[in-house]
Write an enzyme that holds these catalytic residues in place. Structure first.
Site, PDB file in Angstrom:
ATOM      1  N   ASP A  52      55.766 -46.746  -0.401  1.00 26.12           N
ATOM      2  CA  ASP A  52      54.660 -46.278  -1.235  1.00 26.12           C
ATOM      3  C   ASP A  52      53.357 -46.439  -0.469  1.00 26.12           C
ATOM      4  O   ASP A  52      53.250 -47.299   0.418  1.00 26.12           O
ATOM      5  CB  ASP A  52      54.575 -47.102  -2.526  1.00 26.12           C
ATOM      6  CG  ASP A  52      55.601 -46.660  -3.553  1.00 26.12           C
ATOM      7  OD1 ASP A  52      56.148 -45.565  -3.406  1.00 26.12           O
ATOM      8  OD2 ASP A  52      55.852 -47.441  -4.488  1.00 26.12           O
ATOM      9  N   LYS A 109      55.064 -38.069   0.351  1.00 28.18           N
ATOM     10  CA  LYS A 109      55.205 -36.799   1.058  1.00 28.18           C
ATOM     11  C   LYS A 109      56.623 -36.255   1.032  1.00 28.18           C
ATOM     12  O   LYS A 109      56.944 -35.311   1.745  1.00 28.18           O
ATOM     13  CB  LYS A 109      54.736 -36.963   2.509  1.00 28.18           C
ATOM     14  CG  LYS A 109      53.247 -37.263   2.621  1.00 28.18           C
ATOM     15  CD  LYS A 109      52.812 -37.381   4.068  1.00 28.18           C
ATOM     16  CE  LYS A 109      51.307 -37.667   4.152  1.00 28.18           C
ATOM     17  NZ  LYS A 109      50.849 -37.832   5.561  1.00 28.18           N
TER      18      LYS A 109
END
Length: 406
Positions: free
Chosen positions: A196, A218
Protein backbone atom coordinates in the site's frame (compact mmCIF):
# COMPACT_ATOMS: atom_id res chain seq x y z
CA UNK A 1 46.80 -27.09 19.10
CA UNK A 2 46.26 -23.41 19.93
CA UNK A 3 47.86 -22.43 16.62
CA UNK A 4 45.09 -24.11 14.64
CA UNK A 5 41.44 -23.00 14.53
CA UNK A 6 38.76 -25.37 15.74
CA UNK A 7 36.93 -27.30 13.05
CA UNK A 8 33.20 -26.48 13.36
CA UNK A 9 30.74 -29.32 13.11
CA UNK A 10 27.15 -29.99 14.18
CA UNK A 11 26.72 -33.10 16.31
CA UNK A 12 23.56 -35.17 15.86
CA UNK A 13 23.14 -36.64 19.32
CA UNK A 14 19.57 -37.97 19.24
CA UNK A 15 19.39 -41.26 21.19
CA UNK A 16 23.18 -41.26 21.63
CA UNK A 17 24.90 -41.51 24.99
CA UNK A 18 26.19 -38.23 26.41
CA UNK A 19 27.92 -38.09 29.78
CA UNK A 20 27.91 -34.96 31.92
CA UNK A 21 30.28 -34.97 34.86
CA UNK A 22 29.27 -32.37 37.45
CA UNK A 23 25.84 -30.98 38.31
CA UNK A 24 26.57 -27.32 38.97
CA UNK A 25 25.88 -24.07 37.13
CA UNK A 26 27.76 -25.09 33.97
CA UNK A 27 25.68 -28.26 33.63
CA UNK A 28 22.53 -26.27 34.35
CA UNK A 29 23.29 -23.98 31.38
CA UNK A 30 24.38 -26.71 28.97
CA UNK A 31 21.87 -29.47 29.69
CA UNK A 32 18.78 -27.86 28.07
CA UNK A 33 20.45 -27.81 24.63
CA UNK A 34 21.55 -31.44 25.02
CA UNK A 35 18.02 -32.39 26.02
CA UNK A 36 16.62 -30.51 23.02
CA UNK A 37 19.05 -32.44 20.80
CA UNK A 38 17.44 -35.69 21.98
CA UNK A 39 20.59 -37.04 23.61
CA UNK A 40 20.55 -39.98 26.04
CA UNK A 41 22.08 -38.06 28.94
CA UNK A 42 23.75 -39.52 32.00
CA UNK A 43 24.68 -37.06 34.76
CA UNK A 44 27.41 -38.19 37.16
CA UNK A 45 27.64 -36.01 40.25
CA UNK A 46 27.07 -36.41 44.00
CA UNK A 47 25.00 -33.20 44.03
CA UNK A 48 23.21 -30.89 41.61
CA UNK A 49 21.51 -27.53 41.45
CA UNK A 50 17.72 -27.48 41.99
CA UNK A 51 17.19 -26.88 38.27
CA UNK A 52 19.31 -29.89 37.31
CA UNK A 53 17.53 -31.95 39.97
CA UNK A 54 14.23 -30.95 38.36
CA UNK A 55 15.47 -32.21 34.98
CA UNK A 56 16.21 -35.57 36.56
CA UNK A 57 12.83 -35.66 38.31
CA UNK A 58 11.14 -34.97 34.97
CA UNK A 59 12.97 -37.89 33.38
CA UNK A 60 14.91 -35.70 30.95
CA UNK A 61 18.24 -37.01 32.22
CA UNK A 62 19.46 -40.00 34.28
CA UNK A 63 21.31 -38.95 37.40
CA UNK A 64 23.87 -41.22 39.08
CA UNK A 65 24.51 -39.58 42.47
CA UNK A 66 28.22 -40.29 42.88
CA UNK A 67 31.66 -39.07 41.84
CA UNK A 68 33.24 -39.84 38.50
CA UNK A 69 34.85 -43.27 38.08
CA UNK A 70 37.08 -44.55 35.31
CA UNK A 71 34.93 -46.31 32.73
CA UNK A 72 32.01 -43.88 32.96
CA UNK A 73 32.63 -42.67 29.40
CA UNK A 74 32.31 -46.11 27.82
CA UNK A 75 30.13 -45.98 24.70
CA UNK A 76 29.70 -42.21 25.03
CA UNK A 77 29.61 -40.03 21.92
CA UNK A 78 30.18 -36.76 23.76
CA UNK A 79 31.22 -35.69 27.25
CA UNK A 80 30.91 -32.48 29.24
CA UNK A 81 33.25 -32.25 32.22
CA UNK A 82 32.31 -29.52 34.67
CA UNK A 83 33.27 -30.30 38.26
CA UNK A 84 35.32 -28.21 40.68
CA UNK A 85 37.73 -31.08 41.24
CA UNK A 86 40.73 -30.69 38.95
CA UNK A 87 41.90 -34.26 39.54
CA UNK A 88 38.52 -35.72 38.55
CA UNK A 89 38.41 -33.48 35.51
CA UNK A 90 41.86 -34.58 34.41
CA UNK A 91 40.96 -38.26 34.87
CA UNK A 92 37.71 -37.93 32.90
CA UNK A 93 39.48 -35.96 30.20
CA UNK A 94 42.17 -38.63 29.91
CA UNK A 95 39.53 -41.34 29.56
CA UNK A 96 37.81 -39.32 26.84
CA UNK A 97 41.12 -39.07 24.99
CA UNK A 98 41.69 -42.85 25.23
CA UNK A 99 38.17 -43.67 24.06
CA UNK A 100 38.13 -41.03 21.29
CA UNK A 101 35.15 -39.27 22.86
CA UNK A 102 34.77 -35.58 22.03
CA UNK A 103 35.12 -33.83 25.35
CA UNK A 104 34.39 -30.28 26.55
CA UNK A 105 36.08 -29.07 29.74
CA UNK A 106 34.61 -26.14 31.61
CA UNK A 107 37.76 -25.54 33.68
CA UNK A 108 40.45 -25.80 30.96
CA UNK A 109 39.53 -25.15 27.33
CA UNK A 110 43.06 -25.89 26.11
CA UNK A 111 42.92 -29.38 27.61
CA UNK A 112 39.63 -30.16 25.89
CA UNK A 113 39.13 -31.85 22.53
CA UNK A 114 36.01 -29.81 21.76
CA UNK A 115 34.71 -26.32 22.51
CA UNK A 116 31.13 -25.24 23.07
CA UNK A 117 30.26 -22.34 20.75
CA UNK A 118 28.05 -19.40 21.64
CA UNK A 119 24.76 -20.51 20.12
CA UNK A 120 21.44 -18.95 19.27
CA UNK A 121 18.38 -20.18 17.42
CA UNK A 122 15.90 -18.26 15.32
CA UNK A 123 13.31 -19.43 12.78
CA UNK A 124 14.85 -22.88 12.34
CA UNK A 125 18.44 -21.60 12.08
CA UNK A 126 21.14 -22.42 14.63
CA UNK A 127 23.93 -19.86 14.87
CA UNK A 128 27.16 -21.09 16.47
CA UNK A 129 30.19 -18.84 16.96
CA UNK A 130 33.72 -19.75 18.05
CA UNK A 131 36.44 -17.19 18.72
CA UNK A 132 39.00 -19.28 20.53
CA UNK A 133 39.47 -18.05 24.09
CA UNK A 134 37.26 -14.97 23.84
CA UNK A 135 33.76 -16.15 24.89
CA UNK A 136 32.41 -12.60 25.28
CA UNK A 137 33.25 -11.81 21.68
CA UNK A 138 31.65 -15.08 20.60
CA UNK A 139 28.47 -14.11 22.42
CA UNK A 140 28.51 -10.60 20.92
CA UNK A 141 28.88 -11.94 17.37
CA UNK A 142 26.18 -14.54 18.04
CA UNK A 143 23.79 -11.86 19.32
CA UNK A 144 24.44 -9.61 16.33
CA UNK A 145 23.67 -12.39 13.85
CA UNK A 146 20.59 -13.62 15.70
CA UNK A 147 19.22 -10.09 16.08
CA UNK A 148 19.81 -9.42 12.39
CA UNK A 149 17.94 -12.57 11.39
CA UNK A 150 15.10 -11.72 13.75
CA UNK A 151 14.54 -8.15 12.59
CA UNK A 152 15.28 -8.75 8.90
CA UNK A 153 18.30 -6.46 8.76
CA UNK A 154 20.39 -9.54 7.94
CA UNK A 155 18.83 -11.00 4.81
CA UNK A 156 19.11 -14.76 4.46
CA UNK A 157 16.42 -15.98 2.09
CA UNK A 158 15.26 -19.57 2.16
CA UNK A 159 16.29 -21.70 -0.81
CA UNK A 160 15.04 -25.08 0.39
CA UNK A 161 11.71 -26.10 1.88
CA UNK A 162 10.27 -22.88 0.49
CA UNK A 163 6.69 -22.47 1.70
CA UNK A 164 4.43 -20.53 -0.65
CA UNK A 165 1.61 -18.48 0.82
CA UNK A 166 0.66 -14.99 1.86
CA UNK A 167 1.55 -12.93 4.90
CA UNK A 168 -0.63 -9.94 5.75
CA UNK A 169 1.91 -7.67 7.43
CA UNK A 170 1.06 -4.51 9.32
CA UNK A 171 3.86 -2.09 8.52
CA UNK A 172 3.09 0.41 11.26
CA UNK A 173 2.47 4.16 10.96
CA UNK A 174 5.26 5.04 8.53
CA UNK A 175 8.60 5.03 10.30
CA UNK A 176 10.38 1.90 9.00
CA UNK A 177 11.77 1.20 12.48
CA UNK A 178 8.23 0.69 13.78
CA UNK A 179 7.45 -2.46 11.82
CA UNK A 180 7.44 -5.59 13.98
CA UNK A 181 10.43 -7.92 14.08
CA UNK A 182 8.39 -10.70 12.49
CA UNK A 183 7.07 -8.43 9.77
CA UNK A 184 10.56 -7.33 8.81
CA UNK A 185 11.79 -10.93 8.72
CA UNK A 186 8.96 -11.98 6.42
CA UNK A 187 9.76 -9.07 4.11
CA UNK A 188 13.35 -10.29 3.92
CA UNK A 189 12.12 -13.75 2.85
CA UNK A 190 9.50 -12.59 0.33
CA UNK A 191 9.45 -13.27 -3.40
CA UNK A 192 6.66 -10.76 -4.03
CA UNK A 193 5.60 -7.71 -2.01
CA UNK A 194 2.26 -6.06 -2.71
CA UNK A 195 2.45 -2.74 -0.93
CA UNK A 196 0.00 0.00 0.00
CA UNK A 197 1.10 3.58 -0.43
CA UNK A 198 0.71 4.07 3.33
CA UNK A 199 3.13 1.26 4.15
CA UNK A 200 6.69 2.02 5.28
CA UNK A 201 8.14 2.75 1.83
CA UNK A 202 11.76 2.93 3.00
CA UNK A 203 11.70 -0.80 3.73
CA UNK A 204 11.18 -1.56 0.05
CA UNK A 205 14.68 -0.27 -0.72
CA UNK A 206 16.12 -2.99 1.53
CA UNK A 207 14.61 -5.85 -0.46
CA UNK A 208 16.81 -8.14 -2.54
CA UNK A 209 16.96 -7.37 -6.28
CA UNK A 210 14.96 -10.47 -7.25
CA UNK A 211 11.94 -9.46 -5.14
CA UNK A 212 9.00 -8.24 -7.22
CA UNK A 213 7.42 -5.14 -5.69
CA UNK A 214 3.86 -4.34 -6.76
CA UNK A 215 2.20 -1.05 -5.94
CA UNK A 216 -1.34 -1.99 -4.91
CA UNK A 217 -2.59 1.39 -6.11
CA UNK A 218 -1.41 0.61 -9.65
CA UNK A 219 -2.79 -2.89 -10.11
CA UNK A 220 -4.85 -2.82 -13.32
CA UNK A 221 -8.41 -3.20 -12.15
CA UNK A 222 -10.23 -3.91 -15.41
CA UNK A 223 -13.80 -4.89 -14.61
CA UNK A 224 -12.94 -5.67 -10.99
CA UNK A 225 -13.17 -3.45 -7.97
CA UNK A 226 -9.81 -2.40 -6.48
CA UNK A 227 -9.97 -4.83 -3.56
CA UNK A 228 -10.98 -7.69 -5.82
CA UNK A 229 -7.99 -7.00 -8.04
CA UNK A 230 -5.65 -7.04 -5.04
CA UNK A 231 -7.18 -10.31 -3.82
CA UNK A 232 -6.66 -11.84 -7.25
CA UNK A 233 -3.03 -10.71 -7.36
CA UNK A 234 -2.36 -12.29 -3.95
CA UNK A 235 -3.93 -15.57 -5.04
CA UNK A 236 -2.19 -15.61 -8.43
CA UNK A 237 1.31 -15.15 -7.04
CA UNK A 238 0.77 -17.56 -4.14
CA UNK A 239 -0.50 -20.26 -6.53
CA UNK A 240 2.66 -19.71 -8.58
CA UNK A 241 4.62 -20.97 -5.58
CA UNK A 242 5.75 -17.55 -4.35
CA UNK A 243 6.11 -16.28 -0.79
CA UNK A 244 3.94 -13.16 -0.89
CA UNK A 245 3.87 -10.31 1.61
CA UNK A 246 0.91 -7.95 1.59
CA UNK A 247 2.45 -4.89 3.22
CA UNK A 248 -0.09 -2.55 4.77
CA UNK A 249 0.14 0.64 6.74
CA UNK A 250 -0.75 0.44 10.43
CA UNK A 251 -2.48 -2.82 11.37
CA UNK A 252 -4.16 -5.09 8.78
CA UNK A 253 -7.38 -5.25 10.79
CA UNK A 254 -7.75 -1.56 11.66
CA UNK A 255 -9.49 -0.17 8.56
CA UNK A 256 -7.02 -2.17 6.50
CA UNK A 257 -9.47 -4.64 4.89
CA UNK A 258 -7.22 -7.42 6.09
CA UNK A 259 -10.10 -9.77 6.86
CA UNK A 260 -11.46 -9.39 3.33
CA UNK A 261 -8.13 -10.51 1.94
CA UNK A 262 -7.87 -13.36 4.45
CA UNK A 263 -11.34 -14.59 3.49
CA UNK A 264 -10.49 -14.48 -0.23
CA UNK A 265 -7.29 -16.42 0.38
CA UNK A 266 -9.08 -19.01 2.52
CA UNK A 267 -11.67 -19.57 -0.22
CA UNK A 268 -8.82 -20.15 -2.68
CA UNK A 269 -7.08 -22.57 -0.31
CA UNK A 270 -4.07 -20.30 0.17
CA UNK A 271 -2.32 -20.43 3.59
CA UNK A 272 -2.11 -17.03 5.23
CA UNK A 273 -0.25 -15.57 8.18
CA UNK A 274 -1.43 -12.35 9.82
CA UNK A 275 1.23 -10.18 11.43
CA UNK A 276 -0.25 -7.37 13.55
CA UNK A 277 1.15 -3.89 13.15
CA UNK A 278 1.38 -0.76 15.28
CA UNK A 279 -1.82 1.16 14.59
CA UNK A 280 -1.51 4.82 13.64
CA UNK A 281 -4.54 5.52 15.84
CA UNK A 282 -2.31 5.27 18.92
CA UNK A 283 1.24 5.66 17.65
CA UNK A 284 0.82 8.84 15.62
CA UNK A 285 -0.76 10.83 18.48
CA UNK A 286 1.98 9.47 20.75
CA UNK A 287 4.68 10.61 18.33
CA UNK A 288 3.10 14.08 18.36
CA UNK A 289 3.13 14.22 22.15
CA UNK A 290 -0.52 13.31 22.69
CA UNK A 291 -1.55 10.38 24.93
CA UNK A 292 -4.90 8.95 23.85
CA UNK A 293 -5.65 8.30 27.54
CA UNK A 294 -4.40 10.17 30.58
CA UNK A 295 -5.26 9.81 34.26
CA UNK A 296 -7.90 12.28 35.28
CA UNK A 297 -8.47 13.42 31.68
CA UNK A 298 -9.67 10.48 29.55
CA UNK A 299 -10.59 6.96 30.59
CA UNK A 300 -11.45 5.75 27.10
CA UNK A 301 -10.64 6.39 23.47
CA UNK A 302 -12.65 5.58 20.38
CA UNK A 303 -11.24 5.04 16.90
CA UNK A 304 -13.51 6.00 14.02
CA UNK A 305 -13.25 5.91 10.24
CA UNK A 306 -14.00 9.26 8.68
CA UNK A 307 -13.89 8.20 5.05
CA UNK A 308 -17.63 8.90 4.70
CA UNK A 309 -19.35 11.91 6.21
CA UNK A 310 -21.91 11.86 9.05
CA UNK A 311 -24.81 12.48 6.65
CA UNK A 312 -23.75 9.80 4.18
CA UNK A 313 -26.21 6.87 4.19
CA UNK A 314 -23.25 4.47 4.04
CA UNK A 315 -21.94 5.64 7.41
CA UNK A 316 -22.10 3.08 10.22
CA UNK A 317 -20.99 5.54 12.91
CA UNK A 318 -23.39 6.73 15.61
CA UNK A 319 -22.13 10.33 15.75
CA UNK A 320 -24.81 11.37 18.24
CA UNK A 321 -23.57 8.81 20.76
CA UNK A 322 -19.93 9.71 20.12
CA UNK A 323 -20.67 13.35 20.85
CA UNK A 324 -21.87 12.42 24.34
CA UNK A 325 -18.63 10.64 25.28
CA UNK A 326 -16.11 12.50 27.42
CA UNK A 327 -13.04 10.56 26.30
CA UNK A 328 -10.76 10.82 23.29
CA UNK A 329 -11.98 10.49 19.73
CA UNK A 330 -9.42 9.44 17.11
CA UNK A 331 -10.45 9.78 13.49
CA UNK A 332 -8.62 8.06 10.65
CA UNK A 333 -9.10 8.86 6.95
CA UNK A 334 -11.11 11.95 7.82
CA UNK A 335 -9.15 14.96 6.54
CA UNK A 336 -11.57 15.94 3.78
CA UNK A 337 -14.62 15.28 5.99
CA UNK A 338 -13.42 16.84 9.24
CA UNK A 339 -15.48 20.00 8.81
CA UNK A 340 -18.69 17.98 8.50
CA UNK A 341 -17.64 15.67 11.34
CA UNK A 342 -16.91 18.59 13.67
CA UNK A 343 -20.29 20.17 12.87
CA UNK A 344 -22.08 16.90 13.62
CA UNK A 345 -20.29 16.48 16.96
CA UNK A 346 -21.14 20.07 18.01
CA UNK A 347 -24.72 19.66 16.84
CA UNK A 348 -25.10 16.58 19.04
CA UNK A 349 -23.65 18.23 22.13
CA UNK A 350 -19.86 18.18 22.06
CA UNK A 351 -18.58 21.64 23.10
CA UNK A 352 -17.39 23.76 20.19
CA UNK A 353 -14.20 24.68 22.04
CA UNK A 354 -13.11 21.03 22.35
CA UNK A 355 -9.43 20.77 21.44
CA UNK A 356 -8.46 19.11 18.16
CA UNK A 357 -5.05 18.14 16.81
CA UNK A 358 -4.39 17.01 13.24
CA UNK A 359 -1.12 15.12 12.70
CA UNK A 360 0.00 14.73 9.10
CA UNK A 361 2.56 12.10 8.00
CA UNK A 362 2.95 10.92 11.59
CA UNK A 363 6.23 9.29 12.69
CA UNK A 364 7.98 10.28 9.45
CA UNK A 365 10.44 13.07 8.71
CA UNK A 366 7.53 15.07 7.23
CA UNK A 367 5.39 14.92 10.38
CA UNK A 368 3.59 18.12 11.35
CA UNK A 369 0.89 18.93 13.89
CA UNK A 370 -1.89 21.49 13.44
CA UNK A 371 -4.03 22.47 16.45
CA UNK A 372 -7.58 23.81 16.41
CA UNK A 373 -10.98 23.35 18.05
CA UNK A 374 -14.15 21.73 16.79
CA UNK A 375 -15.38 25.18 15.84
CA UNK A 376 -12.31 25.99 13.76
CA UNK A 377 -10.83 22.71 12.56
CA UNK A 378 -12.58 22.62 9.18
CA UNK A 379 -11.27 26.02 8.14
CA UNK A 380 -7.87 25.42 9.75
CA UNK A 381 -7.31 22.22 7.77
CA UNK A 382 -8.16 24.04 4.54
CA UNK A 383 -6.04 27.09 5.37
CA UNK A 384 -3.04 24.97 6.44
CA UNK A 385 -3.43 22.70 3.40
CA UNK A 386 -3.38 19.55 5.53
CA UNK A 387 -3.34 16.47 3.34
CA UNK A 388 -3.75 12.76 3.96
CA UNK A 389 -2.50 10.66 5.57
CA UNK A 390 -3.37 12.38 8.82
CA UNK A 391 -4.69 11.32 12.20
CA UNK A 392 -7.18 13.59 13.95
CA UNK A 393 -7.40 13.62 17.76
CA UNK A 394 -10.36 15.23 19.50
CA UNK A 395 -10.53 15.74 23.27
CA UNK A 396 -8.85 17.19 26.33
CA UNK A 397 -5.79 14.95 25.90
CA UNK A 398 -4.71 17.30 23.11
CA UNK A 399 -4.00 19.91 25.82
CA UNK A 400 -1.85 17.57 27.95
CA UNK A 401 1.74 18.70 27.51
CA UNK A 402 4.85 16.66 28.09
CA UNK A 403 7.20 18.19 30.69
CA UNK A 404 9.98 20.36 29.37
CA UNK A 405 13.41 18.74 29.28
CA UNK A 406 15.67 19.78 32.14
Amino acid sequence: MAEHPAYPVGLRLANRRVVVVGGGQVAQRRLPALIAAGADIVLISPSATPSVDAMAEAGEIRWERRRYQDGDLADAWYALIATRDRESNDSASAEAERRRVWCVRADDAEAATAWTPATGRVDGVTVAVLTGNDPRRSAAVRDAVVDGLRDGSLVASRHRHHTPGVSLVGGGPGDPDLITVRGRRLLAEADVVIADRLGPRDLLDELAPHVEVIDAAKIPYGRFMAQEAINNALIEHAKAGKAVVRLKGGDPYVFGRGMEELQALAEAGIPCTVVPGISSSISVPGAAGIPVTHRGVAHEFTVVSGHVGPDDPRSLVDWASLAKLTGTLVILMGVDKIGLIAEALVRHGRPADTAVAVIQEGTTASQRRVDATLATVGETVRAQDVRPPAVIVIGDVVKVHRPAAE
